[in-house]
Design a protein around this motif. Structure first.
Motif, mmCIF file in Angstrom:
data_model
loop_
_atom_site.group_PDB
_atom_site.id
_atom_site.type_symbol
_atom_site.label_atom_id
_atom_site.label_comp_id
_atom_site.label_asym_id
_atom_site.label_seq_id
_atom_site.Cartn_x
_atom_site.Cartn_y
_atom_site.Cartn_z
ATOM 1 N N ALA A 103 0.673 -1.274 -0.008
ATOM 2 C CA ALA A 103 0.164 -0.044 -0.053
ATOM 3 C C ALA A 103 1.035 1.396 0.020
ATOM 4 N N GLY A 104 1.798 1.187 0.849
ATOM 5 C CA GLY A 104 2.965 2.474 0.831
ATOM 6 C C GLY A 104 3.375 2.638 -0.588
ATOM 7 N N ARG A 105 3.715 1.397 -1.366
ATOM 8 C CA ARG A 105 4.259 1.862 -2.655
ATOM 9 C C ARG A 105 3.318 2.048 -3.735
ATOM 10 N N PHE A 106 2.058 1.601 -3.714
ATOM 11 C CA PHE A 106 1.409 1.614 -4.728
ATOM 12 C C PHE A 106 0.052 2.614 -4.504
ATOM 13 N N LEU A 107 -0.375 2.857 -3.333
ATOM 14 C CA LEU A 107 -1.851 3.617 -2.734
ATOM 15 C C LEU A 107 -1.314 5.117 -2.229
ATOM 16 N N HIS A 108 -0.021 5.305 -2.406
ATOM 17 C CA HIS A 108 0.414 6.491 -1.800
ATOM 18 C C HIS A 108 -0.558 7.751 -2.197
ATOM 19 N N GLY A 109 -1.045 7.720 -3.305
ATOM 20 C CA GLY A 109 -1.922 8.649 -3.792
ATOM 21 C C GLY A 109 -3.373 8.677 -3.680
ATOM 22 N N ALA A 110 -3.835 7.556 -3.170
ATOM 23 C CA ALA A 110 -5.082 7.199 -2.884
ATOM 24 C C ALA A 110 -5.785 8.077 -1.730
ATOM 25 N N SER A 111 -7.125 8.428 -1.578
ATOM 26 C CA SER A 111 -7.714 8.943 -0.811
ATOM 27 C C SER A 111 -7.609 8.339 0.702
ATOM 28 N N PRO A 112 -7.227 9.018 1.830
ATOM 29 C CA PRO A 112 -7.466 8.355 3.077
ATOM 30 C C PRO A 112 -8.653 8.073 3.347
ATOM 31 N N ARG A 113 -9.761 8.403 2.809
ATOM 32 C CA ARG A 113 -10.988 8.205 3.069
ATOM 33 C C ARG A 113 -11.361 6.734 2.669
ATOM 34 N N LEU A 114 -10.737 6.396 1.403
ATOM 35 C CA LEU A 114 -10.831 4.972 0.953
ATOM 36 C C LEU A 114 -9.961 4.045 1.675
ATOM 37 N N THR A 115 -8.869 4.546 2.062
ATOM 38 C CA THR A 115 -7.762 3.465 2.598
ATOM 39 C C THR A 115 -8.360 3.139 3.997
ATOM 40 N N VAL A 116 -8.464 4.117 4.699
ATOM 41 C CA VAL A 116 -8.838 4.180 6.186
ATOM 42 C C VAL A 116 -10.146 3.450 6.504
ATOM 43 N N GLY A 117 -11.367 4.111 5.706
ATOM 44 C CA GLY A 117 -12.452 3.365 5.567
ATOM 45 C C GLY A 117 -12.693 1.946 5.194
ATOM 46 N N LEU A 118 -12.171 1.715 3.973
ATOM 47 C CA LEU A 118 -11.989 0.357 3.646
ATOM 48 C C LEU A 118 -11.196 -0.673 4.506
ATOM 49 N N GLY A 119 -10.104 -0.113 5.049
ATOM 50 C CA GLY A 119 -9.262 -0.959 5.853
ATOM 51 C C GLY A 119 -9.967 -1.389 7.376
ATOM 52 N N LEU A 120 -10.729 -0.272 7.938
ATOM 53 C CA LEU A 120 -11.652 -0.534 8.995
ATOM 54 C C LEU A 120 -12.814 -1.648 8.521
ATOM 55 N N SER A 121 -13.349 -1.370 7.742
ATOM 56 C CA SER A 121 -14.473 -2.303 7.178
ATOM 57 C C SER A 121 -13.862 -3.770 7.241
ATOM 58 N N LEU A 122 -12.834 -3.761 6.435
ATOM 59 C CA LEU A 122 -12.053 -5.261 6.352
ATOM 60 C C LEU A 122 -11.835 -5.727 7.861
#
Length: 518
Positions: A313-332
């Motif tokens: 994630a650090g390498r490929f999702l650094h530009g992704a919205s934190p809304r998605l990474t944090v939200g999806l991560g907590l949901s998982l």
């Protein structure tokens, strides 16, 4: 590759301080025998460390903003190393507990500055990679503690769980001095001593009440008095921060829905992902007959998944919205807990593995993004405050989660025992208190030969019901955290930097070969 050496220095300290949260768990029986004391008396070896972390993180982070993140990080490493040596040489329980508390102070100084250092060291895509690596190391450390503790205790001696910190500390100090340049900050910002004292008292009293609430009773005068003290100290802290010219916590940040969402997410992440592990471990050891080391190894699906996903994630999702990474991560994380709620009376550890793996994916997605977004929400000179706030929320969340899930676990077992048809139940020699105290094998062993099989089934079913309730609550809280993050968290706008004075450098800059004194 030289640009990543400062990150190695930071991750060494992170790994060491997080391993020490759990490394002592499996060594407590050997400690009790070696120091000629009881297992219960040594519970404070674990509790005092957690108490110091939760109480001091915010204050130390704010202090680091004034005197320098590297300076505080190195001071924490030195204090941690000296305290580890003293713990290993302790000749009595009182000395061991006292030095363990000092070790917690050093750990707080490191944990409060690690993410602030990373935020100052790296920018852009490199920052995403760095936070991913930090998140991967953090996830691996949690599972490595019991395994390392078991191996060191079994093959050497319990004292080596502390001595092993010495070479790691020396290496981290040397690398920090060589590869991380001194960060000079404006000395015009005063130290908010009243705020630090009030918050430390509030967090310390609340954490102690949560840790010992079940022992004293949740409605006892001691527990209610501690919660009352924590509430009063928190009110004093808020009054000090609102009136102060240079508060250690900028309360205006909470007017931003995104920052408030991050704090809620930090609390719920710890509750949903980690707090139930204590009860799963109790089940694995008391009912399934596993040893501490093998039960610790069962969490590898989560740790490996978190390590791999955080790195990617650090390498490929650094530009992704934190809304998605944090939200999806907590949901998982929530879904992973719910998958474990299918555990039954005859289940083995494999029933937990798929859910743990899904939880690990969520942890790997959410943890680096959570820290990086909090750092980006404030000017660089206040990154220590933001780091302390996030980590304090996570520590308090874990303590709160263990306490709340403990009540849920106990209630689930009690209900199952009451519904056992009177064969054994509360009046037949089996109680939820005994099972929660790790006495399942003793309870089964005391049963008459003719009904031992029935007692064993009742005990296993009670544990299964309690665990299912715990996993359901954890799962729901994880999903709620995901919804909160999706609704509130946004990519922060670049914060305005305070005007630098003549003695202020811009952030923390990695200078390979630099060896300025901290």
């Amino acid at each position: 590759m030289r640009k990543w050496l400062p990150l190695v220095a930071v991750c060494l300290g992170t790994f060491m301080l997080l391993v020490d949260v759990t490394i002592v768990v499996v060594a407590l029986p050997d400690m009790a025998r070696g120091l000629h004391t009881s297992f219960a008396d040594l519970q404070w070896v674990m509790d005092i460390y957690a108490l110091a972390l939760a109480a001091l993180l915010l204050g130390v982070g704010s202090l680091a903003d004034r005197i320098g993140h590297r300076r505080v990080y190195v001071a924490g490493l030195v204090l941690f190393a000296l305290a580890s040596l003293a713990c290993g040489l302790a000749t009595g329980p009182a000395a061991l507990i006292a030095f363990r508390g000092v070790q917690g102070i050093g750990g707080a100084a490191m944990l409060a500055t690690t993410t602030a250092l990373i935020a100052g060291l790296y920018q852009g895509r490199d920052r995403g990679i760095a936070f991913g690596a930090w998140g991967a190391v953090s996830g691996a450390a949690s599972a490595a503690g019991p395994v390392m503790g078991g191996l060191l205790t079994q093959h050497l001696d319990w004292r080596w769980i502390f001595f092993v910190n010495l070479p790691i500390s020396v290496l981290a100090i040397a690398m920090t001095g060589k590869y991380i340049a001194r960060s000079r900050t404006s000395r015009t910002r005063g130290v908010d001593l009243p705020g630090m004292a009030a918050f430390t008292l509030a967090a310390g009293a609340a954490t102690y009440a949560l840790i010992k609430g079940e022992d004293h009773g949740w409605t006892s005068g001691t527990t209610l008095g501690l919660f009352g003290l924590a509430a009063l100290a928190l009110l004093v802290f808020l009054a000090v921060e609102l009136r102060g010219r240079q508060p250690m916590l900028d309360l205006s940040l909470f007017r931003q829905a995104s920052f408030s969402g991050l704090m809620v997410a930090a609390v719920l992440l710890s509750v949903a992902a980690f707090s139930y592990l204590a009860y799963a471990s109790l089940w694995l050891q008391s009912v399934r007959g596993m040893g501490p080391v093998t039960s610790g190894l069962t969490s590898l699906p989560m740790s490996v998944a978190a390590f791999v996903v955080a790195s990617l994630a650090g390498r490929f999702l650094h530009g992704a919205s934190p809304r998605l990474t944090v939200g999806l991560g907590l949901s998982l994380i929530g879904v992973g807990a719910l998958l474990q709620a299918f555990v039954g009376a005859e289940s083995t550890w494999t029933a937990l593995a798929p859910g743990l793996a899904v939880t690990g994916i969520g942890v790997g997605l959410a943890t680096p993004a959570l820290a990086a977004t909090a750092m980006a929400s404030v000017p660089p000179e206040r990154s220590g405050m933001a780091s302390g706030a996030v980590n304090t929320a996570r520590q308090l969340g874990n303590a709160l989660g263990i306490a709340v899930l403990g009540v849920v676990f106990h209630a689930g077992m009690s209900g199952s025992l009451r519904g056992s048809g009177g064969q054994v139940g509360q009046g037949g020699g089996v109680s939820a208190d005994a099972l929660a105290g790790g006495q399942a094998a003793a309870v089964i062993g005391r049963a008459d030969a003719g009904r031992r099989e029935v007692v064993e089934h009742v005990v296993r079913e009670a544990f299964a019901v309690g665990l299912r309730d715990v996993f359901v609550v954890s799962g729901v809280l994880g999903v709620v955290g995901g919804v909160v993050a999706l609704a509130l968290v946004r990519r922060p706008a670049a914060p305005a930097r305070q005007k630098a004075g003549p003695a202020e450098a811009v952030g923390v800059v990695p200078v390979p070969g630099a060896s300025a004194a901290p």
